[in-house]
Design an enzyme around this catalytic site. Structure first.
Site, PDB file in Angstrom:
ATOM      1  N   ARG A  57       0.813  -1.221   0.000  1.00  0.00           N
ATOM      2  CA  ARG A  57       0.000   0.000   0.000  1.00  0.00           C
ATOM      3  C   ARG A  57       0.847   1.273   0.000  1.00  0.00           C
ATOM      4  O   ARG A  57       0.499   2.273   0.617  1.00  0.00           O
ATOM      5  CB  ARG A  57      -0.967   0.008   1.194  1.00  0.00           C
ATOM      6  CG  ARG A  57      -1.916  -1.179   1.243  1.00  0.00           C
ATOM      7  CD  ARG A  57      -2.860  -1.200   0.037  1.00  0.00           C
ATOM      8  NE  ARG A  57      -3.720  -2.377   0.106  1.00  0.00           N
ATOM      9  CZ  ARG A  57      -3.436  -3.540  -0.458  1.00  0.00           C
ATOM     10  NH1 ARG A  57      -2.325  -3.693  -1.177  1.00  0.00           N
ATOM     11  NH2 ARG A  57      -4.266  -4.567  -0.347  1.00  0.00           N
TER      12      ARG A  57
ATOM     13  N   SER B 172     -11.070   0.317   3.564  1.00  0.00           N
ATOM     14  CA  SER B 172     -10.194  -0.221   4.606  1.00  0.00           C
ATOM     15  C   SER B 172      -9.436   0.914   5.294  1.00  0.00           C
ATOM     16  O   SER B 172      -8.752   1.692   4.634  1.00  0.00           O
ATOM     17  CB  SER B 172      -9.203  -1.220   4.017  1.00  0.00           C
ATOM     18  OG  SER B 172      -9.871  -2.347   3.507  1.00  0.00           O
TER      19      SER B 172
ATOM     20  N   GLU C 268      -4.328   3.316   6.495  1.00  0.00           N
ATOM     21  CA  GLU C 268      -4.343   3.106   5.048  1.00  0.00           C
ATOM     22  C   GLU C 268      -5.057   4.265   4.372  1.00  0.00           C
ATOM     23  O   GLU C 268      -4.680   4.692   3.290  1.00  0.00           O
ATOM     24  CB  GLU C 268      -5.021   1.781   4.703  1.00  0.00           C
ATOM     25  CG  GLU C 268      -5.041   1.471   3.222  1.00  0.00           C
ATOM     26  CD  GLU C 268      -5.515   0.071   2.894  1.00  0.00           C
ATOM     27  OE1 GLU C 268      -6.130  -0.101   1.838  1.00  0.00           O
ATOM     28  OE2 GLU C 268      -5.265  -0.857   3.703  1.00  0.00           O
TER      29      GLU C 268
END
Length: 297
Positions: free
Chosen positions: A171, A220, A290
């Site tokens: 990520r 998320s 995130e």
């Protein structure tokens, strides 16, 4: 600096543009300027002439983003239809505009008999965002399919960057601050469209069953720690259903935060920080955000 003193554009430039309607959480302040370029030349020319001290941020579908209540004090670039096209380069390769959605890319790949891009169906964003963040789901990531991407740097310079230049980790990429991804080239493998559709259907059903898709959410919230799942740690810390102001940890999937209707961005961010504190106290793990958080509190 007013719109009248900014560089001339062929696209649309709006001063004090509310961002809440453009992001999934439906919260947050305004952009000092919102720029929707006519094409990549329009974007490049604008950034070349723009005061280098003015911050610039790209905005896709606004799905994995908290815009703080004080708004963004610079230029937010939103890519429109002119930069959302997907074209087939050869039997296994697609060139996708930075504004193209994951659903459009995966559907085009299916129709072309290109497998391996099905997971993009589940990423609620645009090519520019998930190239920057190495977006992924269901066991695959952008780094598995990316050949190269074209970016417009904050300086206005245009660069084509190969996969290896992006420094992908989980990520995360090493794209420069303020760079806007205007296109990406993805390569998959030959597959029957019916097989691709079946996998897309499986992914869609899995998301429907496990995620609060019809809520004001940001996707998320926290990255999965090595060898574990963020949702499990959040649940173990007793945070399922936890509320701060108008924000709540989802009962359905506790790595999702929800705006119940009247939450401020401060409520949502404070809830996330409280979850991080409780998880740290319970398990010793420091969860990493995130969701990107931008702007002035």
């Amino acid at each position: 600096m007013s719109v009248a003193t900014l560089p001339a554009v062929r696209g649309r430039l709006t001063e004090n543009a509310p961002l809440a309607p453009l992001v999934w959480f439906k919260s947050g302040g305004s952009a000092k300027w919102l720029f929707e370029p006519a094409d990549r030349d329009d974007l490049s020319d604008f950034l070349v002439a723009l005061d280098p001290d003015v911050p610039v941020m790209g905005l896709g579908l606004g799905s994995n983003l908290i815009v703080r209540d004080g708004g963004f004090p610079g230029v937010v670039v939103r890519l429109g239809k002119a930069l959302a096209k997907v074209e087939k380069l050869d039997d296994l390769t697609l060139r996708c505009g930075g504004g193209a959605s994951g659903i459009l890319v995966s559907s085009t790949a299916r129709d072309a008999g290109i497998g391996g891009l099905e997971f993009l169906r589940s990423i609620p964003g645009t090519v520019g965002g998930f190239v920057r963040m190495n977006g992924g789901a269901y066991g695959r990531e952008v780094k598995d399919i990316l050949v190269e991407c074209e970016v417009v740097l904050r300086s206005g310079a245009r660069r084509t960057l190969a996969l290896e230049a992006l420094g992908y980790t989980y990520r995360h990429s090493e794209l420069p601050e303020g760079a806007i991804v205007v296109s990406a080239t993805f390569r998959g493998h030959a597959e029957e469209p019916s097989v691709i559709q079946a996998e897309m259907d499986r992914i869609a059903q899995s998301r429907e069953e496990s995620q609060p898709l019809r809520s004001r959410t940001g996707g998320s919230t926290f990255k999965n720690p090595p060898g574990d799942k963020a949702w499990r740690l959040v649940d173990e810390a007793g945070c399922r259903g936890l509320m701060v102001g108008g924000a709540q940890v989802s009962e359905k999937h506790c790595n999702f935060l929800l705006n119940l209707g009247a939450a401020t961005s401060a409520d949502i961010e404070a809830l996330g920080e409280e979850v991080r504190r409780r998880v740290k106290d319970k398990s010793g793990v420091t969860l990493e955000w995130e969701i990107q958080r931008v702007g002035v509190a």
